[in-house]
Design a protein around this motif. Structure first.
Motif, PDB file in Angstrom:
ATOM      1  N   ASP A 230       0.812  -1.200  -0.011  1.00 32.29           N
ATOM      2  CA  ASP A 230      -0.071  -0.151  -0.183  1.00 32.29           C
ATOM      3  C   ASP A 230       0.976   1.298  -0.144  1.00 32.29           C
ATOM      4  O   ASP A 230       1.737   1.562   0.795  1.00 32.29           O
ATOM      5  N   GLU A 231       0.692   2.038  -0.879  1.00 32.54           N
ATOM      6  CA  GLU A 231       1.564   3.277  -1.022  1.00 32.54           C
ATOM      7  C   GLU A 231       1.428   4.423   0.075  1.00 32.54           C
ATOM      8  O   GLU A 231       2.570   5.030   0.439  1.00 32.54           O
ATOM      9  N   ALA A 232       0.216   4.343   0.853  1.00 27.57           N
ATOM     10  CA  ALA A 232       0.209   5.240   1.808  1.00 27.57           C
ATOM     11  C   ALA A 232       0.728   4.774   2.943  1.00 27.57           C
ATOM     12  O   ALA A 232       1.605   5.788   3.818  1.00 27.57           O
ATOM     13  N   LEU A 233       0.692   3.487   3.175  1.00 24.97           N
ATOM     14  CA  LEU A 233       1.594   2.813   4.365  1.00 24.97           C
ATOM     15  C   LEU A 233       2.987   3.017   4.158  1.00 24.97           C
ATOM     16  O   LEU A 233       3.954   3.416   5.041  1.00 24.97           O
ATOM     17  N   ARG A 234       3.368   2.773   2.794  1.00 27.31           N
ATOM     18  CA  ARG A 234       4.987   2.861   2.688  1.00 27.31           C
ATOM     19  C   ARG A 234       5.449   4.331   3.039  1.00 27.31           C
ATOM     20  O   ARG A 234       6.257   4.748   3.454  1.00 27.31           O
ATOM     21  N   ASP A 235       4.532   5.308   2.467  1.00 26.05           N
ATOM     22  CA  ASP A 235       5.090   6.758   2.629  1.00 26.05           C
ATOM     23  C   ASP A 235       5.023   7.004   4.338  1.00 26.05           C
ATOM     24  O   ASP A 235       5.748   7.876   4.540  1.00 26.05           O
ATOM     25  N   GLY A 236       4.178   6.552   5.129  1.00 25.34           N
ATOM     26  CA  GLY A 236       4.180   6.721   6.568  1.00 25.34           C
ATOM     27  C   GLY A 236       5.226   6.066   7.102  1.00 25.34           C
ATOM     28  O   GLY A 236       5.933   6.940   8.106  1.00 25.34           O
ATOM     29  N   ILE A 237       5.720   4.975   6.756  1.00 24.07           N
ATOM     30  CA  ILE A 237       6.799   4.398   7.255  1.00 24.07           C
ATOM     31  C   ILE A 237       7.970   5.268   6.839  1.00 24.07           C
ATOM     32  O   ILE A 237       9.077   5.255   7.429  1.00 24.07           O
ATOM     33  N   ALA A 238       8.053   5.627   5.638  1.00 22.74           N
ATOM     34  CA  ALA A 238       9.315   6.388   4.999  1.00 22.74           C
ATOM     35  C   ALA A 238       9.663   7.697   5.806  1.00 22.74           C
ATOM     36  O   ALA A 238      10.692   8.179   5.769  1.00 22.74           O
ATOM     37  N   THR A 239       8.570   8.174   6.674  1.00 23.25           N
ATOM     38  CA  THR A 239       8.806   9.622   7.495  1.00 23.25           C
ATOM     39  C   THR A 239       9.809   9.195   8.525  1.00 23.25           C
ATOM     40  O   THR A 239      10.215  10.172   9.101  1.00 23.25           O
TER      41      THR A 239
END
Length: 797
Positions: A230-239
């Motif tokens: 999931d792209e949204a979950l990937r972006d959240g972890i990337a922070t």
């Protein structure tokens, strides 16, 4: 408008329910939405906090192992071994002690700066150290300890490699590396935050590396698999910050809390963190489990709302029914009154509103209509002495009804007078039409005209019937009538016409019967005479047929004897053919024996040839032997002579046998020809027998036919004699019929007919003629049958 709103009660219910339930539904929707967002926020914060605690625990565990590695690398045995002065046994002991103190290290090794393995404790390492990231980083001066990625050892264990430099006074002299039991470190931490129900795992914890792959999980099959889709979950972890999000995780709708594994405090000089601080901990919970509390709250709110809706609906239904009942009752009563039904009652209401006034007016209308209905029923029963009082000066319906009753009474009186006069036989009485107007006057005038129309045809029909009674069949009804009167006219005229035609036909028929009876009498006399002659002729034919039957019978007997003789001849021919067949078989066996003998002679000839050849060979050998073989040469010569004589005898015998075989072949051919001729004789005798059988059958059939013809002639003879007797009786009956026809003509002459079929009557016989006695039929004498000479049957010798 929908059909469920077709009543005022349902309209009131719909209005009350809409006013009460729409605000409640909006409030329920807002409450459910708010509760879901609050649950998502609270649960997500709890999962993010759990992920942060697991991240701190893992960081502390790795940090402690890094400190233990630095302490172990500073021991004298390890430093001496790195510098090349140590004892391998003491170095191994130091490494074993390091492993036992830690409890989480399953392998420890010491390498030289060139990458050579100096000593190790635990699982043997087969991969060279030179060129790896951990070895290059560990040789760097003043560099923090390297914590490498999660790997699987040759034994299948998950491990994290921690490497650091071995330093001495001269600087870095080697590298020490420890392989930490990663599964033992993460298992307890992950299980502490996971939750499992009867349906399975509802909260699961994972450790993800920088690439998003799972490097720690309770399910070992998920290790090293890609998890974040999931792209949204990937972006959240990337922070690299703690947080939560509702997203897809491994294909399932999940409420995920995450936190990075970073170094706590100022320890960067010793340890920079697992995976250089880019790994993270993820705690995932299915949205179904996460929002279970919200779903329960939603269900509870919906149940409460349903109960409230039921209560509101019941109250609205009660109020609507109470308000709409009077109107509904009034509408039902009005609908029944509209179709003339006055049987329904309506209960009175109390109060002063419009529904009470409408109720009272409908009850008064119902009483008024019931009174008119009762008066109408009396009029329908013929009671014209009733009175109807008007309710007011504007009650035109009651006044019109009273006028109808009075006019019907006058009309009934006039019609009653006419009926009484007609019953008394005074058909000339008529009603007074001047007392009425409109259609009533038309009715009275129509009754008078009807009486006139009825009387006219009856009068004329009576006159015609009187003339018919006086035997005047020329009377007819000549008036111009219609309908049933025309039918009466047609029926009377048809009856007179049919009677006239019938009697005229009777008169004509009686004349014809008289004429015919005379002719029948004459014809019967002639028929009787000729029948007698025919009987005599049939007797003569019968005698001749008897003679022919005797001859045919004898012919059939002779044919049967010939058939028997032909059958015996056919049997003899068949026996001869069978004997020739057996002879042919015997000759065939002789020929076979001759052939076999010829083969034996040929064999003897071959043996003589071989014996001669052997004798020649023996003579040659004896000649070679010289004097020693002279005696053998004499024997060979004798053997050769014997072989020559055997060959001559065999040749002569062969010639004789060949001649015998040729004679046997000739005998076989002659035998075959004789057998074929006997077969043809047998076939022809069989055909002769078949023809004779056909002749015998035909003779038998002919005999039966002659017998049947003879019987038929006898029956014809008897029938002809009966016909002759009946013909004489018919002549007598014709004379009697002529007398009766004369009497019928005299009877018809008493009527006056429109047309006479004959001007005079024909009399063919007197009125009374004695019936002559039946004559006896003359029979011809029966001749004796002529018997033909019968020849003796031919007998075979």
């Amino acid at each position: 408008m929908p059909t469920f709103l077709n009543s005022i009660s349902r309209k009131l219910q719909a209005a009350l329910l809409t006013a009460a339930l729409v605000p409640m539904a909006l409030s329920l929707t807002l409450a459910v939405s708010k509760s879901r967002s609050m649950v998502a926020e609270q649960v997500g914060a709890a999962r993010a906090d759990g992920a942060q605690q697991v991240a701190r625990y893992l960081d502390r565990m790795l940090y402690e192992r890094a400190l233990e590695l630095k302490a172990g690398a500073a021991t004298g045995e390890i430093v001496a071994a790195a510098m090349g002065f140590g004892d391998s046994a003491s170095t191994k002991t130091a490494l074993d002690a390091f492993r036992s103190r830690s409890g989480l290290v399953h392998a420890a090794r010491v390498y030289s700066l060139s990458g050579a393995l100096i000593a190790e404790s635990g699982e043997h390492e087969t991969t060279p150290a030179v060129g790896t990231d951990w070895f290059t980083n560990a040789k760097t001066t003043n560099a923090p300890a390297f914590v490498g990625p999660v790997q699987r050892t040759a034994g299948g264990q998950l491990t994290v490699r921690i490497a650091d430099a071995v330093e001495s006074a001269a600087g870095v002299s080697g590298v020490m590396v420890a392989e930490v039991d990663w599964q033992a470190i993460t298992a307890a931490a992950l299980q502490a935050v996971e939750r499992t129900s009867d349906a399975g795992t509802t909260v699961a914890a994972f450790v993800l590396d920088a690439d998003g792959k799972i490097v720690a999980a309770s399910d070992p099959t998920l290790i090293f698999s890609s998890a974040i889709d999931d792209e949204a979950l990937r972006d959240g972890i990337a922070t690299h910050e703690s947080g939560s999000i509702v997203a897809k995780f491994r294909g399932v709708n999940t409420l995920a809390g995450f936190s990075p594994i970073v170094t706590q405090g100022n320890n960067e000089a010793i340890y920079t963190g697992f995976g250089d601080g880019k790994a993270s901990v993820l705690i995932a919970e299915s949205t179904r489990s996460a929002f279970a509390a919200a779903s329960s709250m939603t269900t509870l709110l919906m149940i409460v709302a349903l109960l409230v809706a039921i209560v509101v609906g019941a109250v609205a239904t009660s109020i609507a029914r109470k308000m709409a009942r009077p109107i509904s009752d009034a509408a039902d009563l009005a609908e029944r009154l509209a179709v003339g039904d006055t049987r329904q009652d309506i209960a009175p209401l109390e109060g002063q509103d419009e529904t009470v006034r409408m109720n009272a007016a409908l009850r008064n209308l119902l009483v008024y209509l019931r009174g008119l209905t009762a008066a109408s029923e009396q009029v329908a029963r013929g009671n014209m002495h009733i009175t109807v009082d008007p309710k007011s000066e504007h009650d035109s319906l009651s006044r019109a009804f009273a006028t109808v009753v009075r006019v019907n009474a006058d009309l009934t009186q006039e019609l009653g007078l006419i009926t009484e006069q007609a019953a008394a036989g005074h058909l000339d009485a008529r009603a007074d039409a001047s007392r009425f107007q409109g259609d009533f006057r038309t009715i009275i005038t129509g009754v008078n005209d009807t009486l006139d129309a009825i009387i006219a045809p009856i009068t004329e029909a009576s006159a015609v019937l009187e003339r018919l009674a006086q035997r005047d069949l020329t009377a007819r009804v000549i008036g111009n009538y219609q309908g049933d009167h025309a039918r009466i006219k047609d029926v009377v005229n048809m009856a007179a016409e049919n009677l006239d035609h019938a009697l005229a036909a009777v008169a004509s028929t009686s004349e014809q019967v008289a004429t015919a009876s005379g002719q029948i009498g004459s014809g019967s006399e002639v028929l009787a005479s000729r029948a007698s002659q025919q009987a005599a002729a049939l007797e003569e034919v019968s005698a001749s047929l008897n003679d022919f039957a005797n001859v045919t019978r004898q012919t059939a007997t002779n044919a049967e004897e010939v058939r028997a003789l032909a059958g015996k001849a056919q049997g003899s021919a068949a026996n001869g053919a069978a004997s020739m067949h057996r002879l042919s078989e015997a000759i065939g066996r002789i020929k076979a024996s001759s052939d076999a003998t010829a083969k034996i002679v040929k064999t003897i000839d071959e043996l003589a040839f071989q014996t001669n050849l052997l004798a020649l060979n023996a003579a040659v050998e004896a000649a070679r032997a010289g004097d020693a073989g002279k005696g053998f040469a004499v024997v060979a010569e004798e053997v050769r002579n014997l072989a020559i004589r055997s060959a001559d005898a065999a040749r002569n015998t062969s010639n004789l046998i060949e001649e015998s075989v040729q004679n046997a072949d000739g005998g076989v051919r002659i035998n075959a020809e004789v057998t074929q001729q006997l077969s043809e004789i047998n076939d022809r005798v069989g055909k002769v027998g078949e023809v004779i059988a056909v002749i015998a059958d035909a003779a038998a059939q002919q005999r039966l036919g002659v017998e049947q013809i003879n019987g038929a002639i006898d029956r014809m003879n008897a029938t002809t004699q009966e016909v002759a007797a009946n013909s004489e009786e018919s002549a007598s009956a014709a004379v009697e019929m002529a007398s009766q026809a004369e009497q019928l003509s005299e009877l018809v002459a008493g009527f006056q007919l429109t047309e006479r079929r004959s001007s005079s009557r024909v009399s063919t016989a007197p009125k009374s003629v004695a019936r002559p006695p039946a004559r006896q039929v003359r029979r011809a004498p029966v001749r004796e049958p002529v018997r033909a000479p019968v020849s003796e049957p031919v007998r075979a010798h």
